[in-house]
Design an enzyme around this catalytic site. Structure first.
Site, PDB file in Angstrom:
ATOM      1  N   LYS A   1       0.835  -1.205   0.000  1.00  0.00           N
ATOM      2  CA  LYS A   1       0.000   0.000   0.000  1.00  0.00           C
ATOM      3  C   LYS A   1       0.871   1.256   0.000  1.00  0.00           C
ATOM      4  O   LYS A   1       1.925   1.295   0.641  1.00  0.00           O
ATOM      5  CB  LYS A   1      -0.899   0.026   1.238  1.00  0.00           C
ATOM      6  CG  LYS A   1      -1.964  -1.046   1.244  1.00  0.00           C
ATOM      7  CD  LYS A   1      -3.122  -0.720   0.302  1.00  0.00           C
ATOM      8  CE  LYS A   1      -4.134  -1.842   0.185  1.00  0.00           C
ATOM      9  NZ  LYS A   1      -4.912  -2.040   1.411  1.00  0.00           N
TER      10      LYS A   1
ATOM     11  N   GLN B   1      -1.249 -12.510  10.545  1.00  0.00           N
ATOM     12  CA  GLN B   1      -1.671 -12.456   9.142  1.00  0.00           C
ATOM     13  C   GLN B   1      -0.394 -12.302   8.325  1.00  0.00           C
ATOM     14  O   GLN B   1       0.659 -11.970   8.882  1.00  0.00           O
ATOM     15  CB  GLN B   1      -2.601 -11.272   8.919  1.00  0.00           C
ATOM     16  CG  GLN B   1      -1.959  -9.949   9.328  1.00  0.00           C
ATOM     17  CD  GLN B   1      -2.959  -8.818   9.451  1.00  0.00           C
ATOM     18  OE1 GLN B   1      -4.141  -9.031   9.658  1.00  0.00           O
ATOM     19  NE2 GLN B   1      -2.464  -7.597   9.325  1.00  0.00           N
TER      20      GLN B   1
ATOM     21  N   ASP C   1      -3.064  -7.026   0.034  1.00  0.00           N
ATOM     22  CA  ASP C   1      -1.718  -7.047   0.622  1.00  0.00           C
ATOM     23  C   ASP C   1      -1.647  -7.945   1.858  1.00  0.00           C
ATOM     24  O   ASP C   1      -0.576  -8.115   2.436  1.00  0.00           O
ATOM     25  CB  ASP C   1      -1.250  -5.631   0.979  1.00  0.00           C
ATOM     26  CG  ASP C   1      -2.174  -4.932   1.974  1.00  0.00           C
ATOM     27  OD1 ASP C   1      -3.383  -5.272   1.994  1.00  0.00           O
ATOM     28  OD2 ASP C   1      -1.695  -4.065   2.721  1.00  0.00           O
TER      29      ASP C   1
ATOM     30  N   ASP D   1      -3.269  -7.885  17.537  1.00  0.00           N
ATOM     31  CA  ASP D   1      -4.041  -7.221  16.488  1.00  0.00           C
ATOM     32  C   ASP D   1      -5.221  -8.104  16.074  1.00  0.00           C
ATOM     33  O   ASP D   1      -5.040  -9.299  15.801  1.00  0.00           O
ATOM     34  CB  ASP D   1      -3.099  -6.997  15.289  1.00  0.00           C
ATOM     35  CG  ASP D   1      -3.703  -6.112  14.228  1.00  0.00           C
ATOM     36  OD1 ASP D   1      -3.783  -4.892  14.469  1.00  0.00           O
ATOM     37  OD2 ASP D   1      -4.081  -6.641  13.168  1.00  0.00           O
ATOM     38  N   ASN D   2      -6.425  -7.515  16.046  1.00  0.00           N
ATOM     39  CA  ASN D   2      -7.617  -8.236  15.588  1.00  0.00           C
ATOM     40  C   ASN D   2      -7.729  -9.663  16.127  1.00  0.00           C
ATOM     41  O   ASN D   2      -7.896 -10.614  15.352  1.00  0.00           O
ATOM     42  CB  ASN D   2      -7.620  -8.307  14.056  1.00  0.00           C
ATOM     43  CG  ASN D   2      -8.105  -7.023  13.430  1.00  0.00           C
ATOM     44  OD1 ASN D   2      -8.865  -6.278  14.044  1.00  0.00           O
ATOM     45  ND2 ASN D   2      -7.660  -6.752  12.219  1.00  0.00           N
TER      46      ASN D   2
ATOM     47  N   GLU E   1      -6.745  -6.203  21.015  1.00  0.00           N
ATOM     48  CA  GLU E   1      -7.162  -5.079  20.176  1.00  0.00           C
ATOM     49  C   GLU E   1      -8.424  -5.486  19.434  1.00  0.00           C
ATOM     50  O   GLU E   1      -8.374  -5.989  18.323  1.00  0.00           O
ATOM     51  CB  GLU E   1      -6.062  -4.709  19.166  1.00  0.00           C
ATOM     52  CG  GLU E   1      -6.383  -3.448  18.363  1.00  0.00           C
ATOM     53  CD  GLU E   1      -6.845  -3.708  16.940  1.00  0.00           C
ATOM     54  OE1 GLU E   1      -6.929  -4.886  16.541  1.00  0.00           O
ATOM     55  OE2 GLU E   1      -7.113  -2.736  16.234  1.00  0.00           O
TER      56      GLU E   1
ATOM     57  N   LYS F   1       0.700   4.951   9.163  1.00  0.00           N
ATOM     58  CA  LYS F   1       0.654   3.530   8.817  1.00  0.00           C
ATOM     59  C   LYS F   1       1.263   3.268   7.450  1.00  0.00           C
ATOM     60  O   LYS F   1       1.724   2.166   7.166  1.00  0.00           O
ATOM     61  CB  LYS F   1      -0.810   3.021   8.818  1.00  0.00           C
ATOM     62  CG  LYS F   1      -1.423   2.936  10.204  1.00  0.00           C
ATOM     63  CD  LYS F   1      -2.702   2.117  10.215  1.00  0.00           C
ATOM     64  CE  LYS F   1      -3.842   2.853   9.513  1.00  0.00           C
ATOM     65  NZ  LYS F   1      -5.117   2.086   9.573  1.00  0.00           N
ATOM     66  N   TYR F   2       1.254   4.303   6.584  1.00  0.00           N
ATOM     67  CA  TYR F   2       1.709   4.081   5.206  1.00  0.00           C
ATOM     68  C   TYR F   2       2.936   4.896   4.844  1.00  0.00           C
ATOM     69  O   TYR F   2       3.359   4.893   3.708  1.00  0.00           O
ATOM     70  CB  TYR F   2       0.564   4.400   4.224  1.00  0.00           C
ATOM     71  CG  TYR F   2      -0.723   3.729   4.626  1.00  0.00           C
ATOM     72  CD1 TYR F   2      -0.875   2.342   4.481  1.00  0.00           C
ATOM     73  CD2 TYR F   2      -1.769   4.465   5.176  1.00  0.00           C
ATOM     74  CE1 TYR F   2      -2.055   1.716   4.880  1.00  0.00           C
ATOM     75  CE2 TYR F   2      -2.946   3.849   5.567  1.00  0.00           C
ATOM     76  CZ  TYR F   2      -3.075   2.479   5.421  1.00  0.00           C
ATOM     77  OH  TYR F   2      -4.227   1.850   5.818  1.00  0.00           O
TER      78      TYR F   2
END
Lengths: 650, 650
Positions: free
Chosen positions: A250, A310, A345, A381-382, A410, A523-524
């Site tokens: 990204k 992930q 991604d 995360d998640n 989270e 983040k990017y």
């Protein structure tokens, strides 16, 4: 009929605390009492005893504490372990014939009745106790039996029967053969204090370079630690530090294609350089990371890393363990999606794989790997997109060897799911605080968290912002909102955290109107922050953390009491520590745009202020002191100034 | 790790109704729906299914009912057995990949995406279902697999995928290999309707003689039955009918010595003529009793007898089973006492005896004995002074052979004890209604009984008086109080009862001021009643019972909703039956001394009256009809007249 215990007459029920009929452990931290209550009673009018039994899990010997009768067949006792670990507890109860006899004897004697036969019955009860006694106690019981067996003068024997000495020995050697035990043994997990009291600062290590445009490293990040310590934080949380995938990387503002040189999102984990056990080479080496952790620890800061299970499409797992992913009929691997949206991604792991056991072992080994590098906290995360059974197993396995490890969930998802993650083992949880702005919402939510069953297992960690969430209140409320939101986070909840630099500097432009994403999100891309910059927000945060350190009432979340106000834009709440000596009173102007004033009703009973007494409230932010005399007091808070009071009651 | 079911992703929790984590059965009566609800969810965003499973206890085959999603991960389904008995239920849930796929397909297609690969994934799911199908379904699945495997035109396939036909077959042959079942199987006891709807009339058979001074008999009592039937009662409850002890026999007004010829208290059970399985010869023979029962049954009246497990000192048990009693050191047997009070005419049974198994068997045989004589209902005297374990065993054993038998718990003791007796099996329970007089008290108590967990197991039976209790309200309130108390008993609760003649005749003189005992209580003497006497109270009771028979809304206790009033001396409540067709509205003047008037807010939503619509309320007592248009309406109730409305909404 043979399997019935027909002579056990005592009922033990409604034992609290327990979660899901004892399916999950109750959570406590060191310094918190475990107050156990139950209904205990028998048939008829006989006197009943209730005793709390507890012990470290798997110990042989129960520790006994008599329970106190509170009325209406309800009993209570407490214990407070001094070392972290799993403890178990249960309750036993029995009919105490000696106690029943003693009470009857007294009433009959007081009514002037002949108690000769009563005293002889006492001799029988003592003889029965004698059969279980030995040593000194046996001698004394023998002596009493002789006296009561052939009672001459009543008064001295009645006096003896009612004496504490007889009570003590008859309790010790009482008949418990028909005692009933509660039908469950309940478990409580006692954790180190950090599980309940922690202050988190999140930053991206890639944005710590002092030279604009250069990718920050762990060495650069080390330079940031002293200022974070100076601000009073004790946890530094880093977004993923692993190699970042290249396919479908990204670009800025989440654009689907990246330009050459763009760093990508750290949550797209895995590339040729490695996966979840590797370090992004742009950040440095594993040795650099270990040195960074060591340096943080020297400043009393623990390092939390992100556990995002992930994979980027270039993650080594994809080639090495294709069975851990879903494959589509066209031969491509299944990416994450929320139809019609696609996240190409990132590949979700297929937990339904038949190879799930090897998958679980490998994923858990990631945690063990980083613990070995000095990491003590994982911000997961998640977690809600992975099976509950996996987390329950992984957390239990890890903590059985490393009970000090803390897992933060989270999850900002559905309430039952967030609760379940806490029940199965997460030590701290993100919350809906981020979106609770009005007095009504805040009181309702805090009541749910602190006064319902949720309190037994869900330890909130309040975040006013995260890299994913720039709440509307911060967008529109500006500096006053930044101040009130962080003060509420840090005084409503004993665990709180910030996505740090962005918060200190009051950055609040969304990517688009109505969105909660940051414009030009870190983040990017790599950011260049002026780490030396002093802001009013930073000063308030620094002072807030000092106040939290110095006042035990703010080191727990549970002991909260809201006070009435005649103005709904004011929020008033009090907190008291376990000893009752430290008493805090907070008042917040919830409106970032206007002066708000009104009358607040100080919960004086909760604060142990005798009605009618004068008391001093000392604002620890401004240093102002006020002499108050009544429950209702007038306050006025200006957004342009400091729109909150953090009072210590003195 | 081997014992983990790592791929079962669905959580099922908070299943309702259940009592004590499933330790006790939930109670329902024929005609009552069993509404089962639960939280069912999985990790992530996949679609989940939830299904209720139920069956008669010990049946092989579960009956399946899909649950409805109510939002917030909460699901609900219901079942309604047609025959009494024990039923069990549980819940299963699973991730439905076909449903997830279908929803994604629709969204992607609607967003104009290429769905070719999606359709091919559909073929895989159908092929998987095919592996579990046979016959016609297999043919159709085979056909669809071919179509989706090599998708040409998208629209017809998307349409087919979303069709109910495909949904049905994919549901039937869906993959449930990873379905999770709730970790408990819960039990519900479905009883005959009388357990929930009954009208009791209590009288002493010894007071049924038409000749003053003569001891009444069962033959005399038969003469009373037609008038009891005419008044609309369907249960006649008789105080103990056994031989009455002679030693320490109580005289008039509970005097400690009786005069020759005094009959004694029927609760002092047992004499030379026999014990709990014998008939007091003054009442007649066993044949007379059986004839009395038969005669009652012909009038649709069931006979309830008193089960008082205690003995007069002359009871045959005392000689035959001395081990069932406590003996004092002076060789005398232990009588009942509440120090300093002594009850020497009654011996408690010592349930702590080592011979408890034989004791239990003998006591249960008393119940079986009277069932054999035609008794179907037992009003159990002071059940709270006998072990809970005994009742649980005895009731279960009796009802496993005779599921129609009803046990009423006569316990006016501590709340936890009354609740426990209901949990362990008593089908009906005496209540605190007898002492609840104000609007606040009545609403609070009815809310506790009908809107909390208590509703699942505690079936109230409301008594405005008993031979033991002449409440103050009746002493001071006179006829208006007698009318309002009985109307409330019979409309608030579907089970109610009266200590009959005394109530009909409005007798309300206490033995002493401030006492709730009757003066010249029938417990200690024979009464001569004028059974032909008509009173206004009797007329109201007769009409009340007719109304209860004709209006199903009054045949259940649970469906109650209180209405606001602007006058606290008025009580307003509505009831609706299961179908919603029968709608009742009651208004009570709680003040027996003054006219009370005011505005009541009819709960129109609960009564399914559309807002703004006119409606007729028909007073079934007075025959008056009113046209009402609004929620708030004016009422005025005179103590001298009939101080209640029993409206049917039409």
């Amino acid at each position: 009929m043979k399997d019935l215990e027909g002579r056990k007459r005592v009922v033990i029920e409604h034992v609290s605390p327990q979660i899901g009929s004892g399916r999950f452990p109750v959570k406590r931290a060191i310094g918190e009492k475990i107050i156990v209550s139950a209904d205990v009673y028998g048939d008829g009018h006989d006197e009943v005893r209730a005793v709390l039994l507890y012990r470290p899990l798997k110990d042989q010997q129960w520790i006994e504490t008599p329970m106190n009768f509170l009325g209406n067949d309800h009993w209570e006792a407490a214990f407070m372990p001094e070392t972290p670990g799993m403890y178990e507890f249960t309750i036993t109860g029995w009919v105490d014939h000696f106690l029943t006899w003693k009470k009857g004897l007294q009433k009959k004697y007081d009514a002037g009745q002949d108690v000769k036969v009563e005293l002889m019955i006492g001799a029988q009860l003592m003889e029965d106790a004698l059969s279980r006694a030995s040593g000194e106690d046996a001698w004394r019981l023998q002596d009493w039996v002789e006296k009561f067996k052939d009672p001459q003068e009543a008064l001295p024997l009645v006096t003896l029967a009612l004496s504490p000495e007889v009570a003590g020995i008859m309790y010790i050697h009482g008949d418990r053969s028909q005692a009933g035990q509660y039908n469950r043994v309940l478990v409580v997990e006692v954790e180190r204090k950090k599980a309940l009291f922690s202050s988190w600062y999140e930053f991206f290590p890639r944005s710590t370079s002092r030279e604009p445009g250069r990718h920050g490293t762990f060495k650069d990040s080390e330079q940031i630690l002293p200022r974070v310590a100076e601000m009073g934080f004790d946890v530094v949380y880093l977004p993923p530090i692993h190699p970042i995938g290249r396919s479908f990387r990204k670009g800025r503002n989440n654009s689907v294609t990246s330009q050459p040189g763009e760093p990508g999102s750290p949550w797209a984990i895995g590339a040729a350089e490695g996966g979840h056990k590797a370090i992004n080479p742009d950040l440095g080496t594993m040795e650099d990371f270990v040195a960074f952790v060591r340096h943080a620890n020297e400043l009393n800061i623990e390092i939390a890393i992100d556990l995002a299970l992930q994979c980027a499409p270039d993650h080594p797992y994809v080639k090495d363990h294709p069975q851990w992913f879903k494959w589509r009929p066209d031969g491509t691997v299944q990416y994450a999606e929320n139809p019609p949206k696609k996240y190409q991604d990132v590949l979700p792991i297929n937990f339904e794989t038949e190879d799930w056991q090897n998958l679980w072992v490998e994923l858990k080994s990631i945690i063990d790997f980083w613990i070995d590098k000095g990491v003590t906290i994982f911000r997961v995360d998640n977690p809600h997109t992975k099976p509950f059974a996996f987390w329950e197993w992984a957390i239990r396995e890890v903590r059985s060897v490393h009970p000090e490890i803390i897992f933060l969930s989270e999850a900002f998802t559905r309430p039952r799911i967030m609760e379940r993650l806490a029940k199965i083992g997460f030590n701290q949880s993100y919350t809906y605080f981020t979106w609770r702005n009005t007095q009504f919402e805040l009181i309702q939510y805090l009541t749910e968290l602190t006064k319902t069953e949720v309190r037994e297992y869900f330890r909130p960690n309040f975040w006013p912002n995260t890299p994913d969430i720039l709440p509307e209140m911060l967008q529109h409320g500006g500096e006053p909102a930044f101040i009130t939101r962080v003060v509420m986070a840090g005084t409503l909840s004993s665990n709180y955290g910030l996505y740090g630099p962005v918060y200190e500097f009051g950055i609040n432009t969304p990517v688009a109107p109505g969105k909660e994403e940051y414009l030009d999100s870190e983040k990017y891309e790599i950011k260049h922050w002026d780490w030396d910059r002093q802001t009013k927000i930073r000063q308030v945060i620094t002072r807030l953390n000092q106040i939290r350190q110095e006042n035990p009432a703010l080191q727990t979340t549970w002991n909260i009491q809201f006070g009435e106000t005649d103005n709904q834009q004011l929020l008033c709440y009090a907190k008291v520590d376990e000893s009752g000596d430290n008493r805090m009173l907070m008042v917040i102007n919830l409106d970032p745009h206007h002066v708000q004033a009104g009358w607040i009703k100080v919960p004086i009973q909760f604060l142990r202020i005798p009605a009618g007494n004068a008391y001093v409230v000392n604002d620890l932010l401004s240093g102002n002191r006020y002499n108050w005399h009544h429950e209702w007091n007038y306050v006025e808070l200006h957004p342009g100034n400091i729109p909150v009071h953090i009072f210590r009651v003195e």
